[in-house]
Design a protein around this motif. Sequence first.
Motif, PDB file in Angstrom:
ATOM      1  N   ASN B 120      31.363  48.151  -1.432  1.00  0.00           N
ATOM      2  CA  ASN B 120      30.236  48.794  -0.756  1.00  0.00           C
ATOM      3  C   ASN B 120      30.533  50.233  -0.342  1.00  0.00           C
ATOM      4  O   ASN B 120      29.641  51.067  -0.300  1.00  0.00           O
ATOM      5  CB  ASN B 120      29.828  47.990   0.485  1.00  0.00           C
ATOM      6  N   TYR B 121      31.806  50.539  -0.027  1.00  0.00           N
ATOM      7  CA  TYR B 121      32.159  51.919   0.321  1.00  0.00           C
ATOM      8  C   TYR B 121      31.935  52.830  -0.881  1.00  0.00           C
ATOM      9  O   TYR B 121      31.456  53.960  -0.751  1.00  0.00           O
ATOM     10  CB  TYR B 121      33.620  52.020   0.771  1.00  0.00           C
ATOM     11  N   LYS B 123      29.868  52.193  -3.364  1.00  0.00           N
ATOM     12  CA  LYS B 123      28.426  52.277  -3.598  1.00  0.00           C
ATOM     13  C   LYS B 123      27.805  53.328  -2.678  1.00  0.00           C
ATOM     14  O   LYS B 123      26.994  54.141  -3.107  1.00  0.00           O
ATOM     15  CB  LYS B 123      27.762  50.925  -3.337  1.00  0.00           C
ATOM     16  N   ALA B 124      28.196  53.268  -1.402  1.00  0.00           N
ATOM     17  CA  ALA B 124      27.646  54.224  -0.442  1.00  0.00           C
ATOM     18  C   ALA B 124      27.970  55.651  -0.880  1.00  0.00           C
ATOM     19  O   ALA B 124      27.113  56.531  -0.842  1.00  0.00           O
ATOM     20  CB  ALA B 124      28.208  53.948   0.956  1.00  0.00           C
ATOM     21  N   ALA B 125      29.200  55.873  -1.325  1.00  0.00           N
ATOM     22  CA  ALA B 125      29.604  57.220  -1.746  1.00  0.00           C
ATOM     23  C   ALA B 125      28.766  57.687  -2.934  1.00  0.00           C
ATOM     24  O   ALA B 125      28.357  58.849  -2.998  1.00  0.00           O
ATOM     25  CB  ALA B 125      31.085  57.239  -2.099  1.00  0.00           C
ATOM     26  N   ARG B 126      28.497  56.780  -3.860  1.00  0.00           N
ATOM     27  CA  ARG B 126      27.685  57.160  -5.032  1.00  0.00           C
ATOM     28  C   ARG B 126      26.289  57.570  -4.617  1.00  0.00           C
ATOM     29  O   ARG B 126      25.760  58.558  -5.113  1.00  0.00           O
ATOM     30  CB  ARG B 126      27.600  55.986  -6.008  1.00  0.00           C
ATOM     31  N   THR B 127      25.678  56.800  -3.691  1.00  0.00           N
ATOM     32  CA  THR B 127      24.320  57.168  -3.283  1.00  0.00           C
ATOM     33  C   THR B 127      24.324  58.474  -2.490  1.00  0.00           C
ATOM     34  O   THR B 127      23.297  59.109  -2.345  1.00  0.00           O
ATOM     35  CB  THR B 127      23.647  56.076  -2.412  1.00  0.00           C
ATOM     36  N   LEU B 128      25.506  58.873  -1.996  1.00  0.00           N
ATOM     37  CA  LEU B 128      25.597  60.150  -1.272  1.00  0.00           C
ATOM     38  C   LEU B 128      25.904  61.299  -2.229  1.00  0.00           C
ATOM     39  O   LEU B 128      26.201  62.409  -1.804  1.00  0.00           O
ATOM     40  CB  LEU B 128      26.668  60.067  -0.179  1.00  0.00           C
ATOM     41  N   ALA B 130      28.297  61.422  -4.805  1.00  0.00           N
ATOM     42  CA  ALA B 130      29.658  61.624  -5.316  1.00  0.00           C
ATOM     43  C   ALA B 130      29.775  61.106  -6.750  1.00  0.00           C
ATOM     44  O   ALA B 130      29.246  60.037  -7.068  1.00  0.00           O
ATOM     45  CB  ALA B 130      30.654  60.913  -4.424  1.00  0.00           C
ATOM     46  N   VAL B 135      34.599  59.684  -5.914  1.00  0.00           N
ATOM     47  CA  VAL B 135      34.628  58.364  -5.286  1.00  0.00           C
ATOM     48  C   VAL B 135      36.068  57.845  -5.281  1.00  0.00           C
ATOM     49  O   VAL B 135      36.572  57.360  -4.272  1.00  0.00           O
ATOM     50  CB  VAL B 135      33.705  57.370  -6.027  1.00  0.00           C
TER      51      VAL B 135
END
Lengths: 240, 222
Positions: B120-121, B123-128, B130, B135
């Motif tokens: 999930n970390y 995933k969160a970075a990708r949606t931000l 990166a 990532v």
Amino acid sequence: MLEAHIQRALWHFDLDLQLHNGNQIVVLWGPSGCGKTTTLNILAGLLAPEQGSITLHERVLFSSSSHINIPARHRHIGYLLQDYALFPHKTVMQNVRYGIRSKSSDRSISPPAPRQLLKEFGIQHLADRYPGQLSGGEKQRVALARALITNPKLLLLDEPFSALDYENKVRLRQELKHIHNEWRIPMVMVTHDQEDASYLGDVIMKLEMGRIVDRVYRETAGPPENIADAGRNFVVGVEY
Amino acid sequence: MYLHIEDWFPVILSLRVAILVVIMVAALGLPLSRFMARHDFYGKDVLEAFITLPLVLPPSVIGYGLLVLIGKNGVIGKYLDTLGINLIFTWYAIIMAAAVVAFPLFYQTAKAAFNSVDPNYEKAARTLGANELRVFFTITLPLAWHGVTAGLVLAFARALGEFGATLMVAGNIPGQTQTIPVAIYYAVDRGDDVTARTLVLIITLFSFAVIWGVNRWRKNIE
């Protein structure tokens, strides 16, 4: 404006649904394991549907017929994952700033200043703390600030209140409503909690086994007076 | 108890080999272990068993395998021979032997470390916004750092201590292919207690210092 039609085979059933979101809060409501989170992952670009199309503000993000699949990092979609997924090795400020330098493709809109944003969310005093040192409510505010700093064109929320106690939940629900009015961002929120759904949702879609079995529309604009009244502000939509 | 200048050669060679092997193993093992931790595909189990094999095989089998590959008449060796390249009985052969035995240790440890990072970390970075490289370097690697460094220490120790396969592919040429473990073996064999004891002391102290230092450093960054 979000238009999506997605199909994907899941473990026990097929996900097949249509979403339309003008500038509202659309709630996907249903029991766990009905395909809610999968839908958000597909919208965010973390998972590809087998068939369908996703369009956000006339920009095609996914189209199976013309083989388009924009990766998550270029979709300009904010995603509040369940449990928030704050980077545990970064401070609050570093978490919030993470999305700033990545958005190179859209320089037309300058991102909000991080300090200003932290202040707006009432978390400026937490800037140097690590996520492990925060309460559930504080974590959620940080996660919201982190998602909003990229100026997303759509905000996805996966069970945003599940980790909170009742008092915090009620307060943060109001804040989310406020953010929606202030930032004018369409939101798609996933929840299994009926109360959250009826308080926040402009449209509530009931999801069962990957399909929308019911759509309920809010009759009047604006939040209901209190939660008990929430149900009365809705009319039952067409069977789908 | 003292060593002549030329007696220091095994120490320097062993350190050079161990450091180079750690760099090679990390360069190859980091992307591979990360990939294997996040992807499933047909035949993955077989490939993993193959990667881990040098960990359980006797060193003589590794040595024999390398001779079959890079020996003068070996599968690859005969082509290298026509180009005038000979790897056997050189320090390149030592590097290869040490890398083959050290790789699975690093791979296993790093993969376990990557597996422990909540996707999930990422995933969160990708949606931000990166990309995959960002990532990896800002989220995945820092969160797996503990396990990755443990893998590096293990690989370093294994490369430093490699004996059996090294002896088979590189022999014992003083001043050319004599590593600490090989030098100790031959010193004992010819009854040269002073050299044996000195080298044993050096490698023990050095290994102790590395483990102690890494443990301390890891405690500090926590």
